[in-house]
Write a protein that holds these residues in place. Structure first.
Motif, PDB file in Angstrom:
ATOM      1  N   SER A 315     -12.108 -17.243  18.574  1.00 18.58           N
ATOM      2  CA  SER A 315     -11.728 -17.490  17.183  1.00 18.58           C
ATOM      3  C   SER A 315     -10.380 -16.846  16.870  1.00 18.58           C
ATOM      4  N   ASP A 316     -10.166 -15.618  17.363  1.00 16.09           N
ATOM      5  CA  ASP A 316      -8.877 -14.958  17.151  1.00 16.09           C
ATOM      6  C   ASP A 316      -7.739 -15.734  17.810  1.00 16.09           C
ATOM      7  N   LEU A 320      -4.279 -17.744  15.880  1.00 16.56           N
ATOM      8  CA  LEU A 320      -2.954 -17.142  16.008  1.00 16.56           C
ATOM      9  C   LEU A 320      -1.839 -18.043  15.491  1.00 16.56           C
ATOM     10  N   ARG A 343      -2.062 -15.525  24.285  1.00 12.08           N
ATOM     11  CA  ARG A 343      -3.090 -16.526  23.985  1.00 12.08           C
ATOM     12  C   ARG A 343      -3.268 -17.490  25.147  1.00 12.08           C
ATOM     13  N   ARG A 375      -9.427  -7.938  24.270  1.00 11.82           N
ATOM     14  CA  ARG A 375      -9.423  -7.807  22.808  1.00 11.82           C
ATOM     15  C   ARG A 375      -8.633  -6.575  22.371  1.00 11.82           C
ATOM     16  N   SER A 379      -5.308  -6.530  20.025  1.00 12.07           N
ATOM     17  CA  SER A 379      -5.163  -5.595  18.899  1.00 12.07           C
ATOM     18  C   SER A 379      -3.800  -4.906  18.957  1.00 12.07           C
ATOM     19  N   LEU A 382      -1.080  -7.367  17.960  1.00 12.14           N
ATOM     20  CA  LEU A 382      -1.087  -7.606  16.519  1.00 12.14           C
ATOM     21  C   LEU A 382      -0.473  -6.429  15.770  1.00 12.14           C
ATOM     22  N   GLN A 411      -7.559  -3.332   8.690  1.00 16.29           N
ATOM     23  CA  GLN A 411      -8.103  -3.084  10.031  1.00 16.29           C
ATOM     24  C   GLN A 411      -9.267  -2.109   9.986  1.00 16.29           C
ATOM     25  N   SER A 438      -8.559  -7.802  14.374  1.00 13.94           N
ATOM     26  CA  SER A 438      -8.755  -9.246  14.474  1.00 13.94           C
ATOM     27  C   SER A 438      -7.697 -10.008  13.682  1.00 13.94           C
ATOM     28  N   VAL A 439      -7.593 -11.294  13.964  1.00  6.97           N
ATOM     29  CA  VAL A 439      -6.651 -12.141  13.227  1.00  6.97           C
ATOM     30  C   VAL A 439      -7.030 -12.240  11.744  1.00  6.97           C
TER      31      VAL A 439
END
Length: 481
Positions: A315-316, A320, A343, A375, A379, A382, A411, A438-439
């Motif tokens: 999902s993240d 993007l 990605r 993940r 992070s 991001l 966050q 997460s996004v």
């Protein structure tokens, strides 16, 4: 109460009918000087030409690429003197009668409104016109923002007295005050009752699922390997499962004892929501227990369990591009390129990990480790992109601090506007909610940060025309967005 409302409506109708209709005329001319090259003329000109003003008005649109330090008022006056002396009154001291100018600096992020003495409005109304455009301008929708500003200007310039906000407010307040107390109470109680029922239904669905699967959950927990670091962490959560289930049962009994009238009270809505949240988290946890047993022991349903562990990461990755394409997403930056590269690599990694799990080349623990590391890497990327976005939007260190605080609160789950929810996965159970950035949390933090900066900027209006303006005193002002 119905009689009071009917009386108020009757008074308003008589006032409005007795006042006669307002004039409605389209612009006498539309001049577009798009020196910044940001407007879509094919959309803009027909839209502006169709807007109805209260009096015949010429509309001029001027854009240029300036800087944050510029005085837009001074620039508009300079341009008018050099290129459009017809925009200035014969004595050179005011804007021409019958004229409305909408000005935009997309680089310096300023918007301004200027008008002839026979079309001028108050400073508050000029702010209103500019504010009508700002949400669109902040998202780089220059054409739509310009149209919105001109449309609001048309509503306020030479507005008839009976359409003014002051009149409407005065007319309504007299009757509304009499009915407001009772109406507000009825509305609040109805909304609260509906919210309580919705939360009750949510809690009952989750509670029923947990109760039905209680024996299966205990059986799944009994066979989770304690030797696994993930299995032992999930079992730690399971050890409090029955106590939490009993607490949820007690809450269920309390909320189901509430009468319909009691469900209309705010404290009881809070109680029902507490029950729904407790039941929903238990419902998610029994799924995690089942997935842990299936994946770590490689039971026949392990592929489905593995897919559920991948779901938050997928999902993240899927979100993007939308994040990077936002108005303030800085999609052309180096950190954006790093996110896109990550990605693409991660989508290939997911397929590889799944194949290796199927072949037995890696253990379930190793697969979860790789997913955790990926993940964590997302992070970090991001967080790096956060600094890029802040540098692109904030004009001062104070604004950067406001944006950074919004991102950090999103966050960490401390933003009171965005409640952190439990992630129904093994990683979400083993690690605290703030472990992964997460996004959705990034988007939430960005919206909060931009909102804080815009509030701090306050759209403070500037009315002066700078040192080059001389004695010019035309009606107009500009503000930031």
């Amino acid at each position: 109460m119905p009689r009071t409302l009917r009386f108020v409506l009757l008074v308003l109708a008589l006032l409005l009918v007795g006042s006669g209709p307002a004039g409605a005329v389209t612009p006498t001319g539309v001049v577009v000087e798009d020196r910044a090259g940001v407007l879509d003329r094919n959309t803009l000109i027909p839209a502006i030409s169709g807007i109805e003003f209260h009096e015949p008005t010429k509309v001029a649109i001027y854009t240029y690429n300036g800087s944050a330090a510029d005085n837009l008022n001074e620039e508009v006056l300079r341009f008018a003197r050099a290129e459009h002396p017809d925009w200035i009154s014969p004595d050179g001291q005011k804007w021409a009668d019958g004229l409305f100018i909408f000005a935009l600096d997309p680089v310096g992020r300023h918007v301004g409104t200027y008008m002839g003495e026979d079309r001028k409005v108050s400073l508050d109304q000029r702010d209103d016109i500019q504010n009508a455009a700002k949400d669109l301008l902040r998202d780089a929708q220059w054409t739509d923002g310009t149209i919105a500003g001109v449309r609001r200007g048309a509503e306020l310039i030479n507005q008839p007295w009976y359409q003014s906000a002051a009149f409407v407010i005065t007319a309504w307040v007299a009757g509304a005050l009499a009915a407001a107390g009772a109406a507000a109470l009825v509305i609040v109680r109805a909304v609260t009752r509906a919210g309580s029922r919705k939360e009750l239904e949510r809690g009952d669905r989750s509670y029923a699922n947990v109760s039905t699967d209680l024996d299966v959950t205990e059986l799944n927990a009994s066979t989770i390997p304690e030797s696994s670091s993930y299995g032992s962490s999930v079992l730690e959560k399971h050890r409090t499962f029955l106590n939490r289930y009993n607490a949820a049962t007690e809450l269920s009994n309390r909320v189901h004892a509430l009468t319909p009238g009691a469900l209309s009270r705010r404290p009881n809505l809070k109680l029902v929501r507490e029950y729904a949240d407790a039941a929903a988290e238990l419902d998610a946890l029994d799924d995690v227990i089942a997935d842990s047993n299936a994946l770590l022991n490689r039971l026949s349903s392990w592929p489905t369990a593995w897919d559920r562990q991948l779901a938050p990461f997928r999902s993240d990755l899927a979100g993007l591009e939308q994040l990077l394409s936002k108005g303030h997403g800085q999609g052309d930056s180096a950190t954006a390129a790093s996110l896109r590269l990550f990605r693409d690599q991660s989508l290939a990694d997911i397929e590889r990990w799944t194949a290796q799990l199927t072949d037995g080349a890696i253990t379930p623990e190793e697969a979860l480790d790789r997913l955790r590391d990926a993940r964590s890497r997302l992070s970090d990327l991001l967080r790096q992109h956060t600094e890029t976005v802040i540098a692109g939007y904030a004009k001062t260190e104070r604004e950067a601090t406001l944006m950074r605080r919004g991102m950090e609160e999103a966050q960490e789950g401390t933003d009171r506007h965005h409640r952190r929810t439990y992630e129904p996965s093994i990683l979400g159970t083993v690690y605290p909610s703030y472990y992964f950035f997460s996004v959705p949390a990034f988007n939430s933090g960005l919206n909060t940060g931009v909102g804080s900066v815009n509030s701090a900027r306050g759209g403070g209006g500037t009315t002066g025309y700078g040192s080059s303006g001389g004695s010019f005193s035309g009606s107009g002002s500009s503000s930031g967005f």
